[in-house]
Design a protein around this motif. Structure first.
Motif, PDB file in Angstrom:
ATOM      1  N   GLY A 153     -16.448 -84.976 -63.507  1.00  0.00           N
ATOM      2  CA  GLY A 153     -16.332 -86.411 -63.290  1.00  0.00           C
ATOM      3  C   GLY A 153     -15.368 -87.180 -64.166  1.00  0.00           C
ATOM      4  O   GLY A 153     -15.313 -88.414 -64.052  1.00  0.00           O
ATOM      5  N   ASP A 155     -11.358 -87.243 -66.463  1.00  0.00           N
ATOM      6  CA  ASP A 155     -10.089 -86.662 -66.886  1.00  0.00           C
ATOM      7  C   ASP A 155      -9.523 -87.538 -67.995  1.00  0.00           C
ATOM      8  O   ASP A 155      -8.891 -88.565 -67.753  1.00  0.00           O
ATOM      9  CB  ASP A 155      -9.118 -86.596 -65.699  1.00  0.00           C
ATOM     10  N   TYR A 169      -9.949 -91.444 -66.517  1.00  0.00           N
ATOM     11  CA  TYR A 169     -10.099 -91.351 -65.061  1.00  0.00           C
ATOM     12  C   TYR A 169     -11.508 -90.869 -64.780  1.00  0.00           C
ATOM     13  O   TYR A 169     -11.918 -89.828 -65.305  1.00  0.00           O
ATOM     14  CB  TYR A 169      -9.119 -90.325 -64.469  1.00  0.00           C
ATOM     15  N   THR A 171     -13.942 -89.477 -61.732  1.00  0.00           N
ATOM     16  CA  THR A 171     -13.697 -88.849 -60.432  1.00  0.00           C
ATOM     17  C   THR A 171     -14.998 -88.376 -59.791  1.00  0.00           C
ATOM     18  O   THR A 171     -16.038 -88.235 -60.449  1.00  0.00           O
ATOM     19  CB  THR A 171     -12.759 -87.632 -60.586  1.00  0.00           C
ATOM     20  N   GLY A 172     -14.918 -88.137 -58.473  1.00  0.00           N
ATOM     21  CA  GLY A 172     -16.026 -87.525 -57.746  1.00  0.00           C
ATOM     22  C   GLY A 172     -17.309 -88.318 -57.780  1.00  0.00           C
ATOM     23  O   GLY A 172     -17.315 -89.552 -57.749  1.00  0.00           O
ATOM     24  N   ALA A 175     -17.736 -91.034 -60.522  1.00  0.00           N
ATOM     25  CA  ALA A 175     -17.071 -92.299 -60.181  1.00  0.00           C
ATOM     26  C   ALA A 175     -17.910 -93.073 -59.166  1.00  0.00           C
ATOM     27  O   ALA A 175     -18.029 -94.300 -59.232  1.00  0.00           O
ATOM     28  CB  ALA A 175     -15.677 -92.029 -59.630  1.00  0.00           C
ATOM     29  N   ASN A 431     -12.525 -81.283 -60.103  1.00  0.00           N
ATOM     30  CA  ASN A 431     -11.535 -82.341 -59.934  1.00  0.00           C
ATOM     31  C   ASN A 431     -10.445 -82.302 -60.986  1.00  0.00           C
ATOM     32  O   ASN A 431      -9.661 -83.231 -61.129  1.00  0.00           O
ATOM     33  CB  ASN A 431     -12.238 -83.711 -59.982  1.00  0.00           C
TER      34      ASN A 431
END
Length: 434
Positions: A153, A155, A169, A171-172, A175, A431
């Motif tokens: 999740g 980066d 960041y 992600t997935g 996020a 991710n």
């Protein structure tokens, strides 16, 4: 900013308040303001006297002209010119003195409520109450970044390349969980009767100095180069700014608003940034609650607002406690403040996730926010409180909902905002760009 009448009539109250906040270096400001205010009032009296003389002289000139007493009339005209020159100098001096008074008044702290505990810093804040039993897991809870990375999740490496430390960041599913928390918080406050708003994310300097102290401004705000604009550190800034130079209809009060915005902060000072983490960062999103109300209602709203945050967190099964902020931990504009801290199973202690503040009429005085009353206009009171700020909310949620297999259970109230998903499963590296 205090009422100048308080310094004139009760300077000892202001001095004692400064001492309670352990800001003795500001004590000389009281005498400085009193002396400047005396000088300003004397200048204004002199100006009023000169204006009265000018009016009477101007009237006399007309009579002399009718009587053909030209020489006497010209002498009086010369006196009017002299008076105008004197008034120009006086008005310039008045403006300079008024600005000096304002500079000092903006630094003198607001009068704190009698119920505020006296202490030098946040280490002397006083625990008030606990809600839900803190969880003591039978397995080791990883650091929050390790939890998020295991869920695929976040980066951080790419964010450092793009913007530097203090950014990320998401992600997935993590996020999506971030957005779910904000959406739930929005609807939670709407159901409490608050009006949902999305405000400007930049504000002018006169709004900045109206909503916060100079120390806060220096530590928090990002200035837009070449523009009279600042990025907001919280939506409270632009939401309270919305009322600048406004006289409010008493019948429409209170204004109860909940706002979403990104928040931008330098995080300059003792705490600094985290090299690896999302607890203290330069950019995050937040749902806020703001109230503009009658002075006599502000303490009732203060109690309601922090209770809303407690209700929100406990509805997600996150244990919290409340802390009364002591005098030395209050920002200069605040009358009273309470922090809400969530339980961290990893650290086996609580950490701050919300802050509820009553600012009395401090912001209203600076921004000119008045209420039209039956016996004249008076200043409104303003309050603000965090509903949720997902980076810290995510930390508390992930730690408290983590299962031994690395999965995270989604609280029931959030599941509709996650498309019915009940659990986020480990998928480390899914991710990742590598």
């Amino acid at each position: 900013m205090l009422d100048i009448k308080l310094l004139r009539e009760n300077p000892d109250i202001v001095r004692e308040n400064i001492k309670k906040k352990f800001q003795d270096k500001k004590l000389p400001l009281v005498d400085e303001v009193i002396e400047l205010d005396k000088e300003l009032r004397e200048m204004r009296l002199k100006g009023d006297s000169l204006r009265a003389e000018r009016n009477s002289t101007s009237s006399a000139i007309g009579g002399l002209m009718k009587e053909k007493k030209i020489d006497e009339a010209n002498e009086m005209k010369q006196r009017v010119v002299e008076i105008n020159n004197e008034l120009e100098n006086i008005e310039k001096k008045e403006s300079e003195i008024a600005e000096e008074i304002k500079k000092r008044m903006m630094i003198i702290p607001n009068i704190i409520d009698d119920s505020v505990p006296i202490g030098k810093d946040d280490s002397e804040n006083v625990e008030k109450e606990r809600f839900l039993e803190p969880k003591v897991p039978t397995f080791e809870i990883p650091y929050h970044i390790d939890i998020i990375e295991n869920l695929g999740g976040i980066d951080l490496d790419s964010a450092r390349k793009v913007a530097g430390n203090g950014f990320y960041y998401l992600t997935g599913d993590v996020a999506r969980l971030h957005s779910a928390v904000l959406a739930y918080a929005r609807d939670f406050m709407i159901n409490k009767g608050f009006v949902y708003c999305i405000p400007p994310y930049m504000i002018r300097s006169n709004v900045v100095t109206g909503v916060m102290s100079f120390d806060e401004m220096d530590q928090m705000m990002y200035k837009i180069e070449g523009e009279d604009l600042y990025l907001i550190g919280t939506s409270e800034h632009s939401m309270i700014g919305r009322f600048i130079d406004t006289t409010l209809d008493k019948a429409k009060l209170p204004f109860t608003l909940t706002s979403f915005s990104p928040c931008f902060r330098k995080e300059k000072g003792a705490h600094g940034l985290e090299e690896r983490g999302i607890y203290r960062i330069h950019q995050f999103e937040k749902q806020e609650m703001i109230v503009v109300c009658e002075p006599e209602e502000s303490m009732d709203w203060y109690e309601k607002m922090w209770n809303y945050s407690v209700e929100l967190f406990t509805s997600m099964n996150i244990p919290v406690r409340t802390l009364e902020c002591c005098s030395g931990d209050l920002a200069d504009l605040k009358v009273k403040s309470l922090d809400i801290e969530a339980w961290s199973p990893r650290q086996q202690k609580y950490f701050e996730v919300c802050s509820c503040s009553n600012l009395g009429d401090a912001q209203a005085r600076r921004l000119g926010i008045r209420i039209k009353g039956e016996k004249g206009n008076y200043y409104a009171h303003t309050l603000n409180n965090t509903v949720v700020a997902p980076p810290r909310m995510l930390i508390s949620l992930l730690e408290n909902m983590l299962n031994e297999d690395g999965s995270v259970t989604i609280p029931e109230v959030l599941q509709p905002y996650m498309g019915g998903t009940t659990k986020i499963l480990p998928q480390k590296g899914k991710n990742s760009l590598k």
